[in-house]
Design an enzyme around this catalytic site. Structure first.
Site, PDB file in Angstrom:
ATOM      1  N   HIS A 139      30.089  41.776  34.330  1.00 56.47           N
ATOM      2  CA  HIS A 139      31.248  42.546  33.871  1.00 56.47           C
ATOM      3  C   HIS A 139      32.511  42.250  34.669  1.00 56.47           C
ATOM      4  O   HIS A 139      33.617  42.548  34.194  1.00 56.47           O
ATOM      5  CB  HIS A 139      30.942  44.050  33.944  1.00 56.47           C
ATOM      6  CG  HIS A 139      30.091  44.533  32.809  1.00 56.47           C
ATOM      7  ND1 HIS A 139      28.717  44.506  32.848  1.00 56.47           N
ATOM      8  CD2 HIS A 139      30.424  45.037  31.596  1.00 56.47           C
ATOM      9  CE1 HIS A 139      28.241  44.982  31.694  1.00 56.47           C
ATOM     10  NE2 HIS A 139      29.252  45.306  30.933  1.00 56.47           N
ATOM     11  N   GLY A 140      32.385  41.686  35.852  1.00 57.58           N
ATOM     12  CA  GLY A 140      33.586  41.377  36.626  1.00 57.58           C
ATOM     13  C   GLY A 140      33.254  40.842  38.004  1.00 57.58           C
ATOM     14  O   GLY A 140      32.229  41.210  38.596  1.00 57.58           O
TER      15      GLY A 140
END
Length: 355
Positions: free
Chosen positions: A326-327
């Site tokens: 996600h990041g």
């Protein structure tokens, strides 16, 4: 172009008319789909279009290597393909994170060395593209499908514009057969597609965007508000995230259905889940199932002699990767680690919870 914009609806309207005018010619429909996907991505940045085209074509030919060569050569091809795809993803999305952390470590160790940070913009949808390519090659290696004999089909699978930017993450063995078959204009499918599209627009425009107004007004200056109001805003933020993401997924599924193509489901009322494992069976389903098949299952088999500890370790690694996907930051890593730890009780008391 974003889905809830007038330019996109104008673009989709043209594609839709051309696509169904030539419904008797399957090969022409596939070319229209590919042209639409290339234009959609080039509208953001044509230079990155060349990059993802090169990556996808390279994977198509790696698939020929995996599908046709001897077992030894096949293993080489699989290693090359995994390193190649993760290298592209890691270079754009994760290099600066690791370089920054290593630089801080060098400072702590009093080492006179610093890695250069690179100002890179990650191509839109690079994570989704990479996972589609990898799933195709891994399924070929396991004998779960035959390789694609059409570059046009394969490009359409990876670059399909409704799911190109934010998923769902489809599998080649479900998507490619639909391109080989003639798509018929079925009124029932059109109605279902419009319903899904309308529901997605409602989630995005009516719910998520209105929640965002409150969230963006409160959280940046949270010190000016009372705790109860901040707590209510945090709850509202969770609804903003869900309705924004699931709304986009619904629109993608609806647009695909209007073109006679079925793509993977991505959300199934996750906030009604009664446990963390059930939540992940309902939230971002295509990502969870991808990681379950290609990360958790191989790890659990590798650690099977360790009993429950092996299962818990496989789950923890799996969810750290969920967070990192996600990041590229510590927030996402911690988020994944917390969810991995929250799985532990379900492993230890699985039989009791089933009762």
């Amino acid at each position: 172009m974003i889905f809830n914009s007038l330019p996109f609806f104008a673009f989709f309207g043209i594609v839709y008319l051309l696509y169904w005018v030539f419904r008797s010619k399957n090969s022409l429909q596939n070319l229209i789909l590919l042209g639409a996907s290339l234009y959609f991505y080039a509208h953001w940045d044509w230079k990155f279009l060349l990059l993802i085209l090169a990556q996808t074509i390279a994977n198509y030919y790696l698939g020929i290597w995996v599908g046709n060569w001897s077992e030894r050569e096949k293993n080489k091809a699989l290693v090359v393909s995994v390193v190649f795809n993760l290298g592209v993803l890691g270079g754009f999305k994760y290099y600066n994170f690791f370089a920054q952390e290593l630089n801080e470590l060098f400072v702590l160790l009093n080492l006179n060395h610093q890695l250069n940070l690179v100002q890179l913009i990650a191509p839109l949808g690079i994570s989704y593209l990479t996972f589609r390519n990898l799933s195709y090659l891994l399924d070929l290696d396991k004998g779960k499908m035959e390789r694609s004999h059409s570059l046009i089909h394969y490009l359409n699978f990876v670059l399909f514009f409704p799911t190109l930017i934010s998923g769902p993450i489809d599998r080649a063995r479900q998507f490619l057969p639909q391109l080989r078959e003639r798509r018929s204009f079925i009124p029932k499918d059109q109605i279902e597609g419009l319903k899904q599209l309308g529901w997605g627009l409602f989630k995005k425009l009516v719910v998520a965007d209105n929640c965002a107004i409150v969230v963006q007004g409160v959280l940046p200056s949270y010190s000016e508000y009372e705790g109860s109001f901040i707590l209510a805003t945090i709850v509202m933020y969770s609804f903003q995230l869900y309705f924004d993401f699931s709304g986009y997924s619904d629109m993608a599924i609806g647009f695909a259905r209007l073109l006679g193509i079925k793509v993977a489901d991505n959300f199934r009322y996750p906030y009604f889940a009664q446990s963390i494992p059930e939540f992940w069976r309902r939230w971002h389903i295509s990502l969870t199932s991808w990681l379950t098949d290609y990360v958790y299952t191989p790890l659990s088999l590798k650690f099977r002699n360790w009993g429950n500890q092996g299962i818990m370790l496989a789950i923890f690694i799996n969810f750290v990767l969920v967070g990192f996907w996600h990041g590229a930051n510590w927030n996402c890593l911690i988020y994944g680690a917390i969810h991995g730890l929250l799985f532990v009780p379900s492993v230890l008391t699985g039989k009791l919870l089933k009762k």
